[in-house]
Scaffold this motif. Structure first.
Motif, short mmCIF file in Angstrom:
data_model
loop_
_atom_site.label_atom_id
_atom_site.label_comp_id
_atom_site.label_asym_id
_atom_site.label_seq_id
_atom_site.Cartn_x
_atom_site.Cartn_y
_atom_site.Cartn_z
N SER A 1 0.73 -1.27 0.08
CA SER A 1 -0.05 -0.05 -0.07
C SER A 1 0.76 1.18 0.11
O SER A 1 0.61 2.21 -0.71
N ASN B 1 2.50 1.55 -3.32
CA ASN B 1 1.58 2.02 -4.47
C ASN B 1 1.32 3.65 -4.47
O ASN B 1 1.23 4.32 -5.19
N THR C 1 -6.73 2.60 -7.91
CA THR C 1 -7.83 1.88 -7.80
C THR C 1 -7.74 0.54 -7.10
O THR C 1 -8.37 0.29 -6.22
N GLY C 2 -6.44 0.17 -7.16
CA GLY C 2 -6.06 -1.14 -6.46
C GLY C 2 -6.47 -2.31 -7.21
O GLY C 2 -7.20 -2.39 -8.30
N GLY C 3 -6.05 -3.30 -6.57
CA GLY C 3 -6.45 -4.81 -7.12
C GLY C 3 -5.58 -5.36 -8.35
O GLY C 3 -5.89 -6.31 -8.95
N ASP D 1 -2.43 -7.20 -10.14
CA ASP D 1 -1.40 -8.29 -9.64
C ASP D 1 -0.01 -8.22 -9.87
O ASP D 1 0.50 -6.92 -10.35
N THR E 1 0.01 -11.66 -1.86
CA THR E 1 0.33 -10.48 -1.16
C THR E 1 1.96 -10.85 -1.06
O THR E 1 2.58 -9.74 -1.20
#
Length: 223
Positions: A55, A58, A93-95, A97, A176
């Motif tokens: 996180s 990102n 936005t996230g998600g 891979d 993760t």
């Protein structure tokens, strides 16, 4: 009498055992005894979790991509600006891979090299270009500053993860962990490239007499 002595001895032994058997539950317990009880000592589990590491990365990477999209516009690189904006949206936005992250970092690094070249070749920017350039400085400086703070955490994390550890795939947060390991391995090279560009950005701004926001210099001065 002999029976009483044996009973007394047995009572003392039981008392000693009960007194010492509580040791694994107190603050002086060994790491091994803690693991037998299904827990880890706080000193062993200290440090950010993989999800938190990702996180934070990102956030720093998204800030740099936002800066790159504005720098691309400043130098008239419209296609690159659109791609940087798309990658920025994907991160915020996230998600995503591991493969998506790999592509984003690869494009960002390639774009960074192109922008550094443009700074060397460009003699002057027009008014609109200067505005885009100014808008890029703070998010670029913030991204570099935040990413620099993550380097040690990622270094510690990757050191603690056994390469090819077969047990990882049985953990519920396997993906993760693998993502965090990948970022940790790529972070030094990615950061180094963009950090070099941050110095070039300031030099270019000085030559073009473009005002550098104090907030940006505050971030960079802490590196």
């Amino acid at each position: 009498m002999q029976y009483s002595i044996k009973l007394l001895s047995l009572s003392l032994c039981v008392g000693v055992f009960l007194g010492t058997s509580t040791l694994p539950l107190n603050a002086e317990a060994s790491p091994f005894s803690d693991r037998l009880l299904g827990k880890e000592r706080s000193s062993r589990s200290a440090g950010p979790k993989p999800a938190d590491l990702i996180s934070n990365f990102n956030e720093s990477c998204a800030s740099l991509l936002l800066a790159q999209s504005r720098l691309n516009l400043a130098f008239g690189l419209k296609e690159e600006a659109a791609q940087s904006a798309t990658d920025y949206a994907a991160l915020t936005t996230g998600g995503i891979d591991k493969n998506q992250m790999k592509s984003i970092m690869k494009r960002s690094k390639r774009n960074d090299e192109l922008l550094a070249k443009k700074m060397d070749e460009t003699k002057s920017l027009d008014k609109e270009g200067r505005e885009h350039y100014v808008d890029a400085i703070i998010p670029f400086a913030f991204g570099i500053y935040k990413m620099a703070g993550l380097k040690k955490d990622y270094e510690n994390f990757t050191k603690n993860q056994g390469k090819g550890n077969k047990l990882l795939k049985f953990m519920k947060d396997y993906k993760t962990i693998k993502m965090a390991i990948y970022i940790g391995k790529e972070l030094p090279g990615y950061f180094g490239s963009l950090y070099s560009t941050s110095s070039k950005m300031l030099s270019f701004a000085n030559k073009q007499k473009i005002p550098v926001p104090k907030k940006a210099t505050d971030y960079l001065d802490q590196l």
